[in-house]
Scaffold this motif. Structure first.
Motif, PDB file in Angstrom:
ATOM      1  N   LEU A  81      -0.213  53.629  46.730  1.00 57.47           N
ATOM      2  CA  LEU A  81       0.087  52.292  46.210  1.00 57.47           C
ATOM      3  C   LEU A  81       1.469  51.797  46.650  1.00 57.47           C
ATOM      4  CD1 LEU A  81      -1.339  52.741  42.600  1.00 57.47           C
ATOM      5  CD2 LEU A  81      -2.241  51.212  44.363  1.00 57.47           C
ATOM      6  N   SER A  82       2.021  52.437  47.657  1.00 60.98           N
ATOM      7  CA  SER A  82       3.339  52.028  48.150  1.00 60.98           C
ATOM      8  C   SER A  82       3.343  50.555  48.553  1.00 60.98           C
ATOM      9  CB  SER A  82       3.727  52.872  49.379  1.00 60.98           C
ATOM     10  OG  SER A  82       3.856  54.220  49.033  1.00 60.98           O
ATOM     11  N   ARG A  83       4.404  49.871  48.152  1.00 61.60           N
ATOM     12  CA  ARG A  83       4.636  48.457  48.506  1.00 61.60           C
ATOM     13  C   ARG A  83       3.623  47.489  47.889  1.00 61.60           C
ATOM     14  NH1 ARG A  83       5.785  51.545  52.786  1.00 61.60           N
ATOM     15  NH2 ARG A  83       3.688  51.370  53.631  1.00 61.60           N
ATOM     16  N   LYS A  84       2.712  47.978  47.061  1.00 61.50           N
ATOM     17  CA  LYS A  84       1.723  47.095  46.438  1.00 61.50           C
ATOM     18  C   LYS A  84       2.248  46.572  45.099  1.00 61.50           C
ATOM     19  CE  LYS A  84      -2.354  49.086  48.655  1.00 61.50           C
ATOM     20  NZ  LYS A  84      -1.624  49.862  49.659  1.00 61.50           N
ATOM     21  N   ASP A  85       1.719  45.421  44.703  1.00 67.90           N
ATOM     22  CA  ASP A  85       2.109  44.837  43.425  1.00 67.90           C
ATOM     23  C   ASP A  85       1.410  45.556  42.280  1.00 67.90           C
ATOM     24  OD1 ASP A  85       3.771  42.900  44.586  1.00 67.90           O
ATOM     25  OD2 ASP A  85       2.055  41.597  44.986  1.00 67.90           O
ATOM     26  N   LYS A  86       1.904  45.324  41.070  1.00 67.18           N
ATOM     27  CA  LYS A  86       1.358  45.975  39.881  1.00 67.18           C
ATOM     28  C   LYS A  86      -0.149  45.742  39.779  1.00 67.18           C
ATOM     29  CE  LYS A  86       2.691  46.789  35.106  1.00 67.18           C
ATOM     30  NZ  LYS A  86       3.630  46.441  34.038  1.00 67.18           N
ATOM     31  N   LEU A  87      -0.847  46.756  39.308  1.00 64.82           N
ATOM     32  CA  LEU A  87      -2.304  46.691  39.190  1.00 64.82           C
ATOM     33  C   LEU A  87      -2.709  45.659  38.144  1.00 64.82           C
ATOM     34  CD1 LEU A  87      -2.853  50.536  39.259  1.00 64.82           C
ATOM     35  CD2 LEU A  87      -3.329  48.945  41.124  1.00 64.82           C
ATOM     36  N   LYS A  88      -3.771  44.930  38.451  1.00 64.62           N
ATOM     37  CA  LYS A  88      -4.230  43.872  37.545  1.00 64.62           C
ATOM     38  C   LYS A  88      -5.036  44.462  36.400  1.00 64.62           C
ATOM     39  CE  LYS A  88      -4.509  40.613  41.405  1.00 64.62           C
ATOM     40  NZ  LYS A  88      -4.178  41.607  42.437  1.00 64.62           N
ATOM     41  N   MET A  89      -5.043  43.767  35.270  1.00 66.26           N
ATOM     42  CA  MET A  89      -5.833  44.201  34.124  1.00 66.26           C
ATOM     43  C   MET A  89      -6.053  43.035  33.180  1.00 66.26           C
ATOM     44  SD  MET A  89      -3.874  44.038  31.165  1.00 66.26           S
ATOM     45  CE  MET A  89      -4.934  45.074  30.175  1.00 66.26           C
ATOM     46  N   TYR A  90      -7.003  43.179  32.285  1.00 70.26           N
ATOM     47  CA  TYR A  90      -7.195  42.258  31.168  1.00 70.26           C
ATOM     48  C   TYR A  90      -8.056  42.953  30.118  1.00 70.26           C
ATOM     49  CZ  TYR A  90     -11.948  41.183  32.706  1.00 70.26           C
ATOM     50  OH  TYR A  90     -13.268  41.273  33.055  1.00 70.26           O
ATOM     51  N   ASN A  91      -8.178  42.327  28.959  1.00 64.13           N
ATOM     52  CA  ASN A  91      -8.999  42.865  27.871  1.00 64.13           C
ATOM     53  C   ASN A  91     -10.307  42.093  27.790  1.00 64.13           C
ATOM     54  OD1 ASN A  91      -7.394  44.977  26.510  1.00 64.13           O
ATOM     55  ND2 ASN A  91      -5.913  43.319  26.317  1.00 64.13           N
ATOM     56  N   GLN A  92     -11.390  42.822  27.597  1.00 63.64           N
ATOM     57  CA  GLN A  92     -12.715  42.213  27.488  1.00 63.64           C
ATOM     58  C   GLN A  92     -13.383  42.782  26.249  1.00 63.64           C
ATOM     59  OE1 GLN A  92     -14.372  40.001  29.397  1.00 63.64           O
ATOM     60  NE2 GLN A  92     -16.402  40.197  28.507  1.00 63.64           N
ATOM     61  N   ASP A  93     -13.499  41.967  25.198  1.00 64.79           N
ATOM     62  CA  ASP A  93     -14.155  42.417  23.961  1.00 64.79           C
ATOM     63  C   ASP A  93     -13.546  43.712  23.426  1.00 64.79           C
ATOM     64  OD1 ASP A  93     -15.893  40.224  24.131  1.00 64.79           O
ATOM     65  OD2 ASP A  93     -17.304  41.352  25.382  1.00 64.79           O
ATOM     66  N   GLY A  94     -12.208  43.790  23.474  1.00 62.35           N
ATOM     67  CA  GLY A  94     -11.534  44.959  22.944  1.00 62.35           C
ATOM     68  C   GLY A  94     -11.470  46.136  23.891  1.00 62.35           C
ATOM     69  N   LYS A  95     -12.057  46.010  25.074  1.00 65.25           N
ATOM     70  CA  LYS A  95     -12.020  47.072  26.080  1.00 65.25           C
ATOM     71  C   LYS A  95     -11.083  46.664  27.213  1.00 65.25           C
ATOM     72  CE  LYS A  95     -15.324  49.338  23.948  1.00 65.25           C
ATOM     73  NZ  LYS A  95     -15.011  50.541  23.170  1.00 65.25           N
ATOM     74  N   ILE A  96     -10.459  47.658  27.816  1.00 64.38           N
ATOM     75  CA  ILE A  96      -9.558  47.412  28.937  1.00 64.38           C
ATOM     76  C   ILE A  96     -10.356  47.400  30.234  1.00 64.38           C
ATOM     77  CG2 ILE A  96      -7.668  48.420  30.294  1.00 64.38           C
ATOM     78  CD1 ILE A  96      -6.572  49.521  27.628  1.00 64.38           C
ATOM     79  N   VAL A  97     -10.084  46.424  31.071  1.00 65.79           N
ATOM     80  CA  VAL A  97     -10.620  46.383  32.428  1.00 65.79           C
ATOM     81  C   VAL A  97      -9.412  46.333  33.352  1.00 65.79           C
ATOM     82  CG1 VAL A  97     -12.059  45.139  34.075  1.00 65.79           C
ATOM     83  CG2 VAL A  97     -12.658  45.115  31.642  1.00 65.79           C
ATOM     84  N   THR A  98      -9.295  47.312  34.230  1.00 66.47           N
ATOM     85  CA  THR A  98      -8.092  47.403  35.051  1.00 66.47           C
ATOM     86  C   THR A  98      -8.405  47.917  36.456  1.00 66.47           C
ATOM     87  OG1 THR A  98      -5.839  48.305  35.152  1.00 66.47           O
ATOM     88  CG2 THR A  98      -7.550  49.752  34.283  1.00 66.47           C
ATOM     89  N   GLU A  99      -7.447  47.703  37.339  1.00 66.44           N
ATOM     90  CA  GLU A  99      -7.515  48.304  38.669  1.00 66.44           C
ATOM     91  C   GLU A  99      -6.922  49.707  38.623  1.00 66.44           C
ATOM     92  OE1 GLU A  99      -6.897  44.963  42.046  1.00 66.44           O
ATOM     93  OE2 GLU A  99      -5.172  45.264  40.746  1.00 66.44           O
TER      94      GLU A  99
END
Length: 201
Positions: free
Chosen positions: A94-112
């Protein structure tokens, strides 16, 4: 004496055999392609299935790619992973990459996340070269059972002026086949613990 060539009537049996042969060749090619794909999946030891844009929450996550692999936590959180399966991909990470994206869906985490895939279970170490953000690192065996978790690996732990003095993060003496990298703090947010198994439902 000259021979007179006469036209022979086409043999319908021969035509039928040719058509049948062509169909069998195409069927065999389709079977071989399917087997090849299965073998590739087995070589990675994946118990995962590919999921596409119809997945829960995919409409809200434009970074979810069709056919991308996804790991599920015991609580049902989803981690859409980019694979690092070659030596070059693992070295880059993950060198030089931006922070991994995420969000919450119905109380569950969805992330990269990024999933490092090794050729065989082994002891590995990581450093934070050229990282822009902190990470949680999760080592797993061939069955995706968590064997070690390194929380809050700091991007600042890498010393560009003296790389040899940088901090290394390792799984100690417990060999691992996979290492998952996610945003720092997410191992706790997903309540991940040693002995937990990540899988595809």
């Amino acid at each position: 004496m000259a021979h007179v060539r006469t036209k022979r009537k086409p043999n319908t049996k021969n035509i039928g055999r040719i058509v049948l042969s062509v169909i069998l060749v195409f069927a065999l090619m389709a079977i071989l392609m399917t087997l090849s794909n299965l073998v590739k999946g087995k070589n990675l030891n994946f118990n995962l299935s590919k999921i596409g844009a119809v997945s829960a929450g995919a409409e809200e996550a434009p970074w979810v790619l069709d056919g991308q692999e996804v790991l599920f936590s015991p609580k049902g959180d989803q981690i859409f992973v980019q694979l690092a399966a070659t030596s070059a991909e693992r070295n880059e990470g993950l060198s030089r990459k931006d922070k991994l994206k995420m969000y919450n869906q119905d109380g569950k985490i969805v992330t990269e996340g990024m999933l490092f895939v090794f050729d065989y279970p082994q002891v590995t170490s990581f450093w934070m070269k050229d990282m822009k953000f902190d990470l949680d690192m999760i080592w797993m065996d061939s069955d995706f059972k968590i064997t070690h978790i390194e929380k809050n690996a700091k991007a600042s732990s890498y010393n560009a002026e003296n790389p040899g003095s940088s901090q290394f993060f390792t799984n100690g003496n417990i060999p691992a086949k996979y290492v998952l990298e996610i945003n720092s703090g997410f191992a706790d947010k997903m309540d991940l613990k040693v002995e937990d198994i990540l899988k595809m439902q």
